[in-house]
Design an enzyme around this catalytic site. Structure first.
Site, PDB file in Angstrom:
ATOM      1  N   HIS A  18       0.831  -1.211   0.000  1.00 47.97           N
ATOM      2  CA  HIS A  18       0.000   0.000   0.000  1.00 47.97           C
ATOM      3  C   HIS A  18       0.862   1.255   0.000  1.00 47.97           C
ATOM      4  CE1 HIS A  18      -3.687   2.322   1.093  1.00 47.97           C
ATOM      5  NE2 HIS A  18      -2.796   3.112   1.668  1.00 47.97           N
ATOM      6  N   GLU A  19       1.793   1.317   0.935  1.00 44.35           N
ATOM      7  CA  GLU A  19       2.626   2.505   1.044  1.00 44.35           C
ATOM      8  C   GLU A  19       3.606   2.623  -0.122  1.00 44.35           C
ATOM      9  OE1 GLU A  19       1.755   4.707   3.011  1.00 44.35           O
ATOM     10  OE2 GLU A  19       0.425   3.480   4.248  1.00 44.35           O
ATOM     11  N   HIS A  22       2.008   4.700  -2.747  1.00 43.77           N
ATOM     12  CA  HIS A  22       2.130   6.137  -2.444  1.00 43.77           C
ATOM     13  C   HIS A  22       3.538   6.639  -2.735  1.00 43.77           C
ATOM     14  CE1 HIS A  22      -1.818   6.461  -0.783  1.00 43.77           C
ATOM     15  NE2 HIS A  22      -1.580   5.735   0.299  1.00 43.77           N
TER      16      HIS A  22
END
Length: 418
Positions: A18-19, A22
């Site tokens: 997920h990160e 980003h």
């Protein structure tokens, strides 16, 4: 211990992916990513590479990518501050020593008069030794040095706020999107490892000493009809048999080029308080690459629909908040899944990845979905909202989410001891 390791690996993978979404989009759009963190709270591990500090933190309740301009900068210089300056070969400032200037004897100590590290990249100051006034150029890669820790300055074009609404959208959306990508990848890996369940009612395996074995069912047989009722899918077969425990059924099978007819009486088994019929056969799995790749996407879609339906039931009150699970509940469920085997564990990880992606896209403050709402409002208005007001909204949202997390975790603990 196996469950602890499995949970740590699963949690780390979900948050990391997920990160990572980003982080990659932040770098692709020219943003300065100051930190990539797994977990919250005190650091237990850190490693710096280029511009970004990579950390693992104590509390396993998420992670974050800290991008310059999203939050107030930790170091802020104002007129009157005394700082030390070090210069590169071109004569531009490449280090600004905020404190402990005695540890940098070669630094020129000045009193700041005016500083612009966003646009002009200049620093006006009085030399404390000569009392001369100078205007210095500041290098784009200049560092603040505070408590002997170095932090890159963030020119405006490296800050989150300088980017277009579309670039901001991509950077925020990339996190949840990567959770869906992970789920597709895990389902595809499962497909190659164990095969893709055939849509047709094809027998994959026959358990010994079961009604199917006694009726001469064989692996590879395709059920065409039961009691002259056409069977076209595996689900049709399962539903038909489950509703007729103990009844003798005439079954027509396609075995290669032959048509075989046999009779079988499904055994009676108890499941969730109901008596259902069971033949003792397993579904056929296929490993054709095309089917496997399609399976990865269709499974992700099906699980997404199921989770969205559950979210809708929560919103409408059809589903109680007691149905929610926090870290303790997920750990407990992971313990059950681990006992059933590695493939179940991989599928569980894929489902949680989809769940994480969906939850983060909910339009709630402090979540990615809430940030996307503000970015959408910015696109409509043609200018950003007040960062301070947006920050307050996200702070309140985060506090409420933490309260919800505490309540859900308490329910999880109560369920464990009931």
């Amino acid at each position: 211990m196996n469950t602890v390791i499995a949970f740590i690996i699963m949690f780390g993978l979900l948050v990391f992916i997920h990160e990572l979404g980003h982080l990659v989009l932040a770098k692709r759009t020219g943003m300065l990513a100051r930190e990539f963190a797994i977990g919250f709270g005190p650091k237990i591990f850190s490693y710096r590479k280029h511009e970004t500090l990579y950390t693992v933190r104590l509390l396993p309740i998420g992670g974050y990518v800290r991008v310059a301009g999203e939050d107030p900068e930790i170091i802020e210089l104002k007129p009157g501050h005394h700082v030390g300056l070090e210069f590169n070969e071109q004569g531009s400032v490449n280090k600004i020593i905020v404190n402990n200037k005695s540890n940098h004897p070669d630094a020129k100590v000045v009193e700041v008069s005016k500083i612009d590290l966003d646009h002009a990249l200049t620093l006006e100051a009085n030399d404390l030794d000569t009392d001369d006034f100078h205007e210095y150029d500041v290098d784009r890669q200049a560092l603040f040095v505070m408590d002997e820790k170095e932090t890159l300055i963030a020119p405006y074009d490296r800050q989150f706020s300088s980017k277009s609404a579309f670039q901001k959208f991509l950077q925020v959306f990339a996190g949840p999107f990567m959770n869906f990508v992970l789920a597709v990848g895990l389902f595809i890996a499962l497909g190659f490892a164990q095969g893709v369940p055939a849509e047709e009612a094809i027998i994959g395996d026959v358990e010994p000493d079961t009604p199917a074995a006694n009726a001469d069912f064989q692996p590879g047989d395709q059920v065409i009809s039961v009691e002259d009722e056409s069977i076209s899918t595996w689900r049709d077969l399962v539903m038909y048999v489950q509703e007729r425990p103990g009844e003798t059924l005439d079954v027509t099978l396609e075995r290669g080029d032959d048509i075989v007819t046999t009779s079988v009486a499904p055994e009676e088994v108890e499941e969730q308080g109901q008596t259902i019929g069971r033949l003792g056969v397993a579904r056929h799995f296929e490993k054709a690459p095309g089917d496997v790749f399609v399976y990865g996407f269709t499974q992700t879609y099906d699980v997404t629909v199921l989770i969205l339906e559950a979210v809708g039931q929560l919103v409408t009150g059809q589903l109680s908040l007691d149905a929610l699970a926090g870290p303790v509940g997920i750990y407990s469920a992971t313990d059950d899944v681990v006992q059933t085997g590695f493939f179940s564990y991989v599928m569980w990880t894929a489902m949680l990845s989809i769940n994480l992606g969906i939850v983060n896209l909910l339009p709630l403050p402090a979540l990615d979905g809430g940030r996307l709402v503000f970015i959408g409002l910015e696109a409509i208005r043609g200018k950003p909202l007040d960062p301070q007001k947006e920050g307050i909204v996200h702070f309140i949202g985060f506090a409420l989410l933490m309260l919800l997390m505490i309540a859900v975790t308490w329910n999880d603990i109560e369920r464990l001891f009931m």
